[in-house]
Design a protein around this motif. Structure first.
Motif, PDB file in Angstrom:
ATOM      1  N   ASP A   1     -60.966  61.585  13.449  1.00 23.98           N
ATOM      2  CA  ASP A   1     -61.421  61.712  12.066  1.00 23.98           C
ATOM      3  C   ASP A   1     -62.568  62.707  11.948  1.00 23.98           C
ATOM      4  OD1 ASP A   1     -63.067  59.862  13.416  1.00 23.98           O
ATOM      5  OD2 ASP A   1     -63.576  58.794  11.577  1.00 23.98           O
ATOM      6  N   GLU A   2     -63.473  62.696  12.925  1.00 21.60           N
ATOM      7  CA  GLU A   2     -64.581  63.669  12.919  1.00 21.60           C
ATOM      8  C   GLU A   2     -64.051  65.080  13.133  1.00 21.60           C
ATOM      9  OE1 GLU A   2     -68.934  64.632  13.351  1.00 21.60           O
ATOM     10  OE2 GLU A   2     -67.654  63.406  12.114  1.00 21.60           O
ATOM     11  N   ALA A   3     -63.095  65.225  14.038  1.00 19.04           N
ATOM     12  CA  ALA A   3     -62.503  66.542  14.292  1.00 19.04           C
ATOM     13  C   ALA A   3     -61.844  67.085  13.026  1.00 19.04           C
ATOM     14  CB  ALA A   3     -61.493  66.443  15.432  1.00 19.04           C
ATOM     15  N   ASP A   4     -61.105  66.241  12.328  1.00 20.55           N
ATOM     16  CA  ASP A   4     -60.443  66.666  11.088  1.00 20.55           C
ATOM     17  C   ASP A   4     -61.458  67.010  10.003  1.00 20.55           C
ATOM     18  OD1 ASP A   4     -58.019  66.227  12.355  1.00 20.55           O
ATOM     19  OD2 ASP A   4     -57.655  64.299  11.366  1.00 20.55           O
ATOM     20  N   ARG A   5     -62.516  66.207   9.892  1.00 22.82           N
ATOM     21  CA  ARG A   5     -63.552  66.465   8.883  1.00 22.82           C
ATOM     22  C   ARG A   5     -64.221  67.813   9.137  1.00 22.82           C
ATOM     23  NH1 ARG A   5     -68.711  66.441   8.380  1.00 22.82           N
ATOM     24  NH2 ARG A   5     -69.128  65.698  10.475  1.00 22.82           N
ATOM     25  N   CYS A   6     -64.541  68.096  10.396  1.00 24.84           N
ATOM     26  CA  CYS A   6     -65.187  69.368  10.738  1.00 24.84           C
ATOM     27  C   CYS A   6     -64.259  70.548  10.450  1.00 24.84           C
ATOM     28  CB  CYS A   6     -65.602  69.379  12.208  1.00 24.84           C
ATOM     29  SG  CYS A   6     -66.970  68.265  12.597  1.00 24.84           S
ATOM     30  N   ALA A   7     -62.978  70.406  10.795  1.00 26.35           N
ATOM     31  CA  ALA A   7     -62.023  71.488  10.535  1.00 26.35           C
ATOM     32  C   ALA A   7     -61.904  71.754   9.035  1.00 26.35           C
ATOM     33  CB  ALA A   7     -60.664  71.144  11.137  1.00 26.35           C
ATOM     34  N   GLY A   8     -61.848  70.689   8.244  1.00 28.06           N
ATOM     35  CA  GLY A   8     -61.778  70.847   6.800  1.00 28.06           C
ATOM     36  C   GLY A   8     -63.025  71.477   6.219  1.00 28.06           C
ATOM     37  N   PHE A   9     -64.172  71.093   6.748  1.00 28.13           N
ATOM     38  CA  PHE A   9     -65.441  71.641   6.270  1.00 28.13           C
ATOM     39  C   PHE A   9     -65.520  73.138   6.575  1.00 28.13           C
ATOM     40  CE2 PHE A   9     -70.358  71.072   6.503  1.00 28.13           C
ATOM     41  CZ  PHE A   9     -70.491  71.530   5.207  1.00 28.13           C
ATOM     42  N   LEU A  10     -65.077  73.545   7.754  1.00 31.41           N
ATOM     43  CA  LEU A  10     -65.067  74.972   8.094  1.00 31.41           C
ATOM     44  C   LEU A  10     -64.226  75.770   7.102  1.00 31.41           C
ATOM     45  CD1 LEU A  10     -64.858  74.965  11.983  1.00 31.41           C
ATOM     46  CD2 LEU A  10     -66.593  76.120  10.605  1.00 31.41           C
ATOM     47  N   VAL A  11     -63.074  75.232   6.734  1.00 29.68           N
ATOM     48  CA  VAL A  11     -62.206  75.921   5.779  1.00 29.68           C
ATOM     49  C   VAL A  11     -62.884  75.999   4.410  1.00 29.68           C
ATOM     50  CG1 VAL A  11     -59.997  75.776   4.535  1.00 29.68           C
ATOM     51  CG2 VAL A  11     -60.082  75.374   6.996  1.00 29.68           C
ATOM     52  N   GLN A  12     -63.565  74.939   3.996  1.00 30.06           N
ATOM     53  CA  GLN A  12     -64.275  74.974   2.716  1.00 30.06           C
ATOM     54  C   GLN A  12     -65.384  76.019   2.723  1.00 30.06           C
ATOM     55  OE1 GLN A  12     -65.679  70.957   2.331  1.00 30.06           O
ATOM     56  NE2 GLN A  12     -63.955  70.350   1.052  1.00 30.06           N
ATOM     57  N   LEU A  13     -66.088  76.119   3.838  1.00 29.40           N
ATOM     58  CA  LEU A  13     -67.222  77.041   3.926  1.00 29.40           C
ATOM     59  C   LEU A  13     -66.787  78.503   3.952  1.00 29.40           C
ATOM     60  CD1 LEU A  13     -69.452  75.103   6.476  1.00 29.40           C
ATOM     61  CD2 LEU A  13     -69.841  75.365   4.013  1.00 29.40           C
ATOM     62  N   ASP A  14     -65.653  78.767   4.603  1.00 29.07           N
ATOM     63  CA  ASP A  14     -65.181  80.146   4.695  1.00 29.07           C
ATOM     64  C   ASP A  14     -63.658  80.158   4.774  1.00 29.07           C
ATOM     65  OD1 ASP A  14     -64.890  82.857   4.978  1.00 29.07           O
ATOM     66  OD2 ASP A  14     -66.045  83.026   6.821  1.00 29.07           O
ATOM     67  N   PRO A  15     -62.989  79.998   3.614  1.00 26.01           N
ATOM     68  CA  PRO A  15     -61.522  79.985   3.623  1.00 26.01           C
ATOM     69  C   PRO A  15     -60.985  81.273   4.247  1.00 26.01           C
ATOM     70  CG  PRO A  15     -62.370  79.376   1.462  1.00 26.01           C
ATOM     71  CD  PRO A  15     -63.543  79.864   2.275  1.00 26.01           C
ATOM     72  N   GLY A  16     -60.182  81.126   5.261  1.00 24.03           N
ATOM     73  CA  GLY A  16     -59.611  82.290   5.931  1.00 24.03           C
ATOM     74  C   GLY A  16     -60.551  82.967   6.903  1.00 24.03           C
ATOM     75  N   GLY A  17     -61.795  82.488   6.993  1.00 26.48           N
ATOM     76  CA  GLY A  17     -62.753  83.098   7.913  1.00 26.48           C
ATOM     77  C   GLY A  17     -62.432  82.751   9.362  1.00 26.48           C
ATOM     78  N   GLU A  18     -62.815  83.637  10.232  1.00 25.75           N
ATOM     79  CA  GLU A  18     -62.557  83.458  11.661  1.00 25.75           C
ATOM     80  C   GLU A  18     -63.829  83.729  12.438  1.00 25.75           C
ATOM     81  OE1 GLU A  18     -59.268  83.771  13.520  1.00 25.75           O
ATOM     82  OE2 GLU A  18     -58.130  83.232  11.737  1.00 25.75           O
ATOM     83  N   PRO A  19     -64.032  83.001  13.533  1.00 26.81           N
ATOM     84  CA  PRO A  19     -65.180  83.333  14.386  1.00 26.81           C
ATOM     85  C   PRO A  19     -65.086  84.795  14.822  1.00 26.81           C
ATOM     86  CG  PRO A  19     -64.153  81.286  15.095  1.00 26.81           C
ATOM     87  CD  PRO A  19     -63.254  81.891  14.047  1.00 26.81           C
ATOM     88  N   PRO A  20     -66.217  85.494  14.856  1.00 32.41           N
ATOM     89  CA  PRO A  20     -66.184  86.930  15.131  1.00 32.41           C
ATOM     90  C   PRO A  20     -65.841  87.281  16.577  1.00 32.41           C
ATOM     91  CG  PRO A  20     -68.426  86.162  14.964  1.00 32.41           C
ATOM     92  CD  PRO A  20     -67.544  85.002  14.604  1.00 32.41           C
ATOM     93  N   MET A  21     -66.089  86.366  17.487  1.00 31.03           N
ATOM     94  CA  MET A  21     -65.808  86.665  18.895  1.00 31.03           C
ATOM     95  C   MET A  21     -65.796  85.360  19.662  1.00 31.03           C
ATOM     96  SD  MET A  21     -69.439  88.113  20.134  1.00 31.03           S
ATOM     97  CE  MET A  21     -70.892  87.117  19.911  1.00 31.03           C
ATOM     98  N   GLY A  22     -65.146  85.374  20.798  1.00 31.95           N
ATOM     99  CA  GLY A  22     -65.157  84.212  21.660  1.00 31.95           C
ATOM    100  C   GLY A  22     -64.260  83.110  21.150  1.00 31.95           C
ATOM    101  N   GLU A  23     -64.223  82.049  21.908  1.00 33.35           N
ATOM    102  CA  GLU A  23     -63.411  80.893  21.572  1.00 33.35           C
ATOM    103  C   GLU A  23     -64.108  79.681  22.136  1.00 33.35           C
ATOM    104  OE1 GLU A  23     -61.355  78.387  20.074  1.00 33.35           O
ATOM    105  OE2 GLU A  23     -60.525  80.336  19.586  1.00 33.35           O
ATOM    106  N   TRP A  24     -63.817  78.549  21.571  1.00 36.52           N
ATOM    107  CA  TRP A  24     -64.373  77.308  22.082  1.00 36.52           C
ATOM    108  C   TRP A  24     -63.474  76.856  23.233  1.00 36.52           C
ATOM    109  CZ3 TRP A  24     -69.003  75.596  21.015  1.00 36.52           C
ATOM    110  CH2 TRP A  24     -69.372  74.364  21.532  1.00 36.52           C
ATOM    111  N   PRO A  25     -64.053  76.431  24.355  1.00 37.25           N
ATOM    112  CA  PRO A  25     -63.228  75.972  25.479  1.00 37.25           C
ATOM    113  C   PRO A  25     -62.335  74.793  25.071  1.00 37.25           C
ATOM    114  CG  PRO A  25     -65.536  76.196  26.119  1.00 37.25           C
ATOM    115  CD  PRO A  25     -65.462  76.360  24.628  1.00 37.25           C
ATOM    116  N   GLN A  26     -61.138  74.803  25.525  1.00 43.64           N
ATOM    117  CA  GLN A  26     -60.196  73.725  25.221  1.00 43.64           C
ATOM    118  C   GLN A  26     -60.395  72.559  26.182  1.00 43.64           C
ATOM    119  OE1 GLN A  26     -58.240  73.847  22.469  1.00 43.64           O
ATOM    120  NE2 GLN A  26     -59.312  75.762  22.087  1.00 43.64           N
ATOM    121  N   ALA A  27     -60.111  71.366  25.696  1.00 40.22           N
ATOM    122  CA  ALA A  27     -60.237  70.153  26.526  1.00 40.22           C
ATOM    123  C   ALA A  27     -59.106  70.105  27.527  1.00 40.22           C
ATOM    124  CB  ALA A  27     -60.235  68.927  25.645  1.00 40.22           C
TER     125      ALA A  27
END
Length: 154
Positions: A128-154
């Protein structure tokens, strides 16, 4: 029929840009990021202790922990960056809605902390926290992408 939000403000939603880091803090962060990987975490922790409002330090501490599989630590670091970032956004005039875009370098520490919080939450099974954060990112910058790098995958 799906409800469509109506924005009655002239010009649409406001955009908030965080203040840039103080020059000494930015220089210390750059120096820490230039350290070899084995020494980078300790250098970043020193920067975060000296400048606890430097969001980039918290985000990078989280990324470093996640890259080593320490997802609970990554979650904690990113949560600090996220909450400090909310404080900074409010101080910059954000009132709980509007854009905070990746295109603005001063916003990166907050956005990476939010992205990392969501990814770390997913890694420890807090969906639920993961989904909330993903939704919040989209609200803050619809279509926006991190400029570089990636978050390490589990």
């Amino acid at each position: 029929m799906a409800a469509t939000p109506i924005d009655l403000r002239p010009g649409g939603l406001p955009e908030t840009v965080l203040d840039p880091a103080p020059p000494a803090a930015a220089a210390a962060w750059e120096a820490a990021m230039g350290q070899p990987l084995a020494e980078r975490g300790a250098a970043l922790a020193t920067v975060a202790a000296r400048w606890p409002r430097l969001l980039e330090a918290w985000a990078e501490l989280g990324r470093s922990a996640a890259s080593e599989g320490r997802h609970v630590e990554a979650y904690a670091y990113c949560r600090v960056g996220y909450h400090r970032g909310l404080d900074a956004l409010r101080a910059a005039g954000w009132r709980g809605s509007g854009y905070v875009r990746w295109a603005e370098p001063a916003n990166h520490g907050f956005l990476w902390s939010l992205l990392g919080l969501g990814r770390s939450a997913a890694a420890i099974g807090e969906r639920d926290e993961a989904d909330r954060c993903a939704g919040f990112l989209v609200q803050l910058d619809p279509g926006g992408e991190p400029p570089m790098g990636e978050w390490p995958q589990a």
